[in-house]
Design a protein around this motif. Sequence first.
Motif, PDB file in Angstrom:
ATOM      1  N   UNK A   1       3.227   5.991  -2.671  1.00 22.11           N
ATOM      2  CA  UNK A   1       4.436   6.753  -2.967  1.00 22.11           C
ATOM      3  C   UNK A   1       4.468   7.220  -4.411  1.00 22.11           C
ATOM      4  N   UNK A   2       3.946   6.421  -5.330  1.00 25.49           N
ATOM      5  CA  UNK A   2       4.050   6.713  -6.756  1.00 25.49           C
ATOM      6  C   UNK A   2       2.787   7.326  -7.359  1.00 25.49           C
ATOM      7  N   UNK A   3       1.721   7.455  -6.566  1.00 22.72           N
ATOM      8  CA  UNK A   3       0.467   7.960  -7.124  1.00 22.72           C
ATOM      9  C   UNK A   3      -0.155   8.979  -6.166  1.00 22.72           C
ATOM     10  N   UNK A   4      -0.592  10.084  -6.710  1.00 25.68           N
ATOM     11  CA  UNK A   4      -1.227  11.122  -5.902  1.00 25.68           C
ATOM     12  C   UNK A   4      -2.627  10.686  -5.496  1.00 25.68           C
ATOM     13  N   UNK A   5      -3.206  11.346  -4.478  1.00 28.68           N
ATOM     14  CA  UNK A   5      -4.587  11.021  -4.084  1.00 28.68           C
ATOM     15  C   UNK A   5      -5.606  11.270  -5.186  1.00 28.68           C
ATOM     16  N   UNK A   6      -5.246  12.070  -6.193  1.00 32.18           N
ATOM     17  CA  UNK A   6      -6.177  12.321  -7.296  1.00 32.18           C
ATOM     18  C   UNK A   6      -6.291  11.135  -8.247  1.00 32.18           C
ATOM     19  N   UNK A   7      -5.290  10.237  -8.225  1.00 31.31           N
ATOM     20  CA  UNK A   7      -5.339   9.095  -9.147  1.00 31.31           C
ATOM     21  C   UNK A   7      -5.396   7.755  -8.432  1.00 31.31           C
ATOM     22  N   UNK A   8      -5.228   7.742  -7.112  1.00 37.64           N
ATOM     23  CA  UNK A   8      -5.243   6.485  -6.375  1.00 37.64           C
ATOM     24  C   UNK A   8      -5.761   6.729  -4.960  1.00 37.64           C
ATOM     25  N   UNK A   9      -6.797   5.982  -4.572  1.00 35.75           N
ATOM     26  CA  UNK A   9      -7.382   6.129  -3.240  1.00 35.75           C
ATOM     27  C   UNK A   9      -7.507   4.759  -2.575  1.00 35.75           C
TER      28      UNK A   9
ATOM     29  N   UNK B   1       0.833  -1.208   0.000  1.00 38.48           N
ATOM     30  CA  UNK B   1       0.000   0.000   0.000  1.00 38.48           C
ATOM     31  C   UNK B   1       0.867   1.257   0.000  1.00 38.48           C
ATOM     32  N   UNK B   2       1.920   1.285   0.820  1.00 41.84           N
ATOM     33  CA  UNK B   2       2.810   2.447   0.841  1.00 41.84           C
ATOM     34  C   UNK B   2       3.495   2.658  -0.501  1.00 41.84           C
ATOM     35  N   UNK B   3       3.887   1.559  -1.145  1.00 40.06           N
ATOM     36  CA  UNK B   3       4.533   1.686  -2.443  1.00 40.06           C
ATOM     37  C   UNK B   3       3.624   2.319  -3.480  1.00 40.06           C
ATOM     38  N   UNK B   4       2.349   1.928  -3.478  1.00 38.27           N
ATOM     39  CA  UNK B   4       1.399   2.525  -4.425  1.00 38.27           C
ATOM     40  C   UNK B   4       1.125   3.986  -4.087  1.00 38.27           C
TER      41      UNK B   4
ATOM     42  N   UNK C   1      -2.476   8.985   5.674  1.00 37.75           N
ATOM     43  CA  UNK C   1      -2.195   9.376   4.291  1.00 37.75           C
ATOM     44  C   UNK C   1      -3.434   9.992   3.651  1.00 37.75           C
ATOM     45  N   UNK C   2      -3.269  10.971   2.766  1.00 41.52           N
ATOM     46  CA  UNK C   2      -4.431  11.606   2.112  1.00 41.52           C
ATOM     47  C   UNK C   2      -5.152  10.679   1.141  1.00 41.52           C
ATOM     48  N   UNK C   3      -4.522   9.562   0.777  1.00 40.83           N
ATOM     49  CA  UNK C   3      -5.159   8.605  -0.130  1.00 40.83           C
ATOM     50  C   UNK C   3      -6.294   7.853   0.563  1.00 40.83           C
ATOM     51  N   UNK C   4      -6.261   7.767   1.886  1.00 41.68           N
ATOM     52  CA  UNK C   4      -7.244   6.991   2.632  1.00 41.68           C
ATOM     53  C   UNK C   4      -8.491   7.839   2.818  1.00 41.68           C
ATOM     54  N   UNK C   5      -9.583   7.412   2.189  1.00 39.35           N
ATOM     55  CA  UNK C   5     -10.817   8.183   2.216  1.00 39.35           C
ATOM     56  C   UNK C   5     -12.011   7.258   2.426  1.00 39.35           C
ATOM     57  N   UNK C   6     -13.042   7.723   3.118  1.00 41.44           N
ATOM     58  CA  UNK C   6     -14.226   6.873   3.331  1.00 41.44           C
ATOM     59  C   UNK C   6     -15.024   6.730   2.045  1.00 41.44           C
ATOM     60  N   UNK C   7     -15.530   5.527   1.821  1.00 40.89           N
ATOM     61  CA  UNK C   7     -16.348   5.263   0.638  1.00 40.89           C
ATOM     62  C   UNK C   7     -17.449   4.283   1.009  1.00 40.89           C
ATOM     63  N   UNK C   8     -18.660   4.538   0.550  1.00 37.39           N
ATOM     64  CA  UNK C   8     -19.683   3.503   0.501  1.00 37.39           C
ATOM     65  C   UNK C   8     -19.435   2.769  -0.814  1.00 37.39           C
TER      66      UNK C   8
ATOM     67  N   UNK D   1       5.396   5.349   9.863  1.00 32.44           N
ATOM     68  CA  UNK D   1       5.110   6.435  10.817  1.00 32.44           C
ATOM     69  C   UNK D   1       5.302   7.818  10.197  1.00 32.44           C
ATOM     70  N   UNK D   2       6.258   7.954   9.292  1.00 36.63           N
ATOM     71  CA  UNK D   2       6.621   9.277   8.779  1.00 36.63           C
ATOM     72  C   UNK D   2       6.048   9.591   7.399  1.00 36.63           C
ATOM     73  N   UNK D   3       6.024   8.614   6.501  1.00 35.90           N
ATOM     74  CA  UNK D   3       5.650   8.906   5.117  1.00 35.90           C
ATOM     75  C   UNK D   3       4.188   9.342   4.956  1.00 35.90           C
ATOM     76  N   UNK D   4       3.203   8.648   5.551  1.00 29.00           N
ATOM     77  CA  UNK D   4       1.819   9.127   5.390  1.00 29.00           C
ATOM     78  C   UNK D   4       1.621  10.553   5.905  1.00 29.00           C
ATOM     79  N   UNK D   5       2.288  10.912   6.991  1.00 26.97           N
ATOM     80  CA  UNK D   5       2.186  12.271   7.518  1.00 26.97           C
ATOM     81  C   UNK D   5       2.772  13.266   6.530  1.00 26.97           C
ATOM     82  N   UNK D   6       3.922  12.921   5.927  1.00 28.83           N
ATOM     83  CA  UNK D   6       4.537  13.801   4.939  1.00 28.83           C
ATOM     84  C   UNK D   6       3.645  13.966   3.713  1.00 28.83           C
TER      85      UNK D   6
END
Length: 530
Positions: free
Chosen positions: A381-389, A376-379, A407-414, A519-524
């Motif tokens: 790292x290479x994709x912005x929240x606009x193209x991968x959630x 999950x971190x690898x994906x 991480x900003x990629x993690x978003x709630x979805x029904x 611990x650090x990358x999702x915050x960054x």
Amino acid sequence: MAAVSFDPSDQRRCRNLLTWFERGAEPGATLLVDDWKLCADSDPGLADAVRWITATARGVRVIVTARSLGDLPARVPLHVEVLDFLALHGLRRFSKALVWRGRWWKVPIGVDGSGQPVVVELTHFADGKWRTGSHLSVTAPDAFRSLVLGLMTTHSPKVFHSVFIDAHDTDTFAGLDQAPHVQAHHRNAIADPGPLAEALLAESERRLELVGNTWTIFDHRSLGQVLPQLLICVNGFADLAATELGNALTTIARDVGRSGMQLLLDAPHELTNLRIDDCTTPANLDQHADELPRLMHQPEPPPDFFTLHDMPKFDPAHAWRTRPAKLRYRTAVGVDEHGQPVEIDVKAGLAEDGMGPHGEVVAPPERRADALKALILGLMLRHSPDEFQVVLIDFHGTGVFAGLEHAPHVQPHDLMDDLERRISMLVDGNAPPRLLVCVDGVHGLTEAKPGFLTTLQTLTEVGRTYGQHLLLSDTTSVRDLPRLHTTYRLELTEQGWERRIGRSVESFALPTDLASVVRSLPVAMYAATS
């Protein structure tokens, strides 16, 4: 004569020295440019000055040193000598993680009489469209050894294996037969060629059955099947050509496109579509032929997370830039025993040349978090929240995704509403971002909430079409759950982590610093989007 040298950054003194040569230096004078690339980068006019000196000065020698052939100045008539085998391949030192990244296209083996690199093309387009392997003949023993060692130095055993066949008992393959690429070394094959012929034909049949109806072995590899090239290196072929082994090699040669078995012969033959002329090989070829194959067996530690991803640090402008379609939604999860990345591509297999669309992680609760986070971190790292959630569902509340939720990629979805939204977007001609639905403890969740099993079954069937991907994890595989199908699996066995795609099984080691990175990358990443 007085020898004069200047630091390349001292352009005034260098220019005075070059002017002296340009205007006619003393007969017998020598201009030595040590490390051409360094000097030329410091003085952009150096190449023009040296071209003038070599064209007009009489009785003056020009000597240029370079770390690789590609660094030499263009359009300067030089007699080239390659002193170092690694430099021929653009390398300073051998490290499996750094150098075993070659693709099966070409390899340099030396220089010709005019100083031009001699590069062997390992493949060709048989019909202008489908790439297939070339059968090679190399008559000069040194060029033969340089080609084989060059392949071993730049290509992982995951990419190619070799079989050495010596008609007699010579030292042609001395040192080379110690490399991990070598499946067998058959000495004095002329004495009893029959069993060897049968074994090679059986290997060809095995490979053809494995590849099936795929157009070429190269396309087959792209679908996740690991089937290395097999280079059959024959010394003394003229003596073997009329035997049953010669007949077997003729049969094998016809199926090179699908079987991946190529011939390297020490004599010209109608089978070989590429003949390599003699050339000057590196001066220390024999030294490296003795040292490098043994060095290839030495283990190397797994890399840290950013080294694995070829990135010194997280920089959103670089990390989240648009990637070619083939590389999107593809990431390394670890490295194999040869130090090479083992990847997962969540795109659909046949439709998008990926390994997905759905996968699973099988391991005890306390261990599966490692593989989940690596993927999950690898994906992310290479994709912005606009193209991968990402959607994270931790049924047992064990904290398997701890850290990732920032991480900003993690978003709630029904999930079903999201499916309807995606259908509408595609009807309107808009491409929605890919969604990775990660479910840990999937057996317990589907037992407790049968309705959710129905949702997962729906996504299994239509997710490929609408960009929804499942990543299911538990102690055992989801194969016992009805209508849930996965195409790749990360599984922890007694031997360690394995990636399974169809019949392909690869062992891999995870990055060494996942705990600190999560611990650090999702915050960054969150800070980069706020």
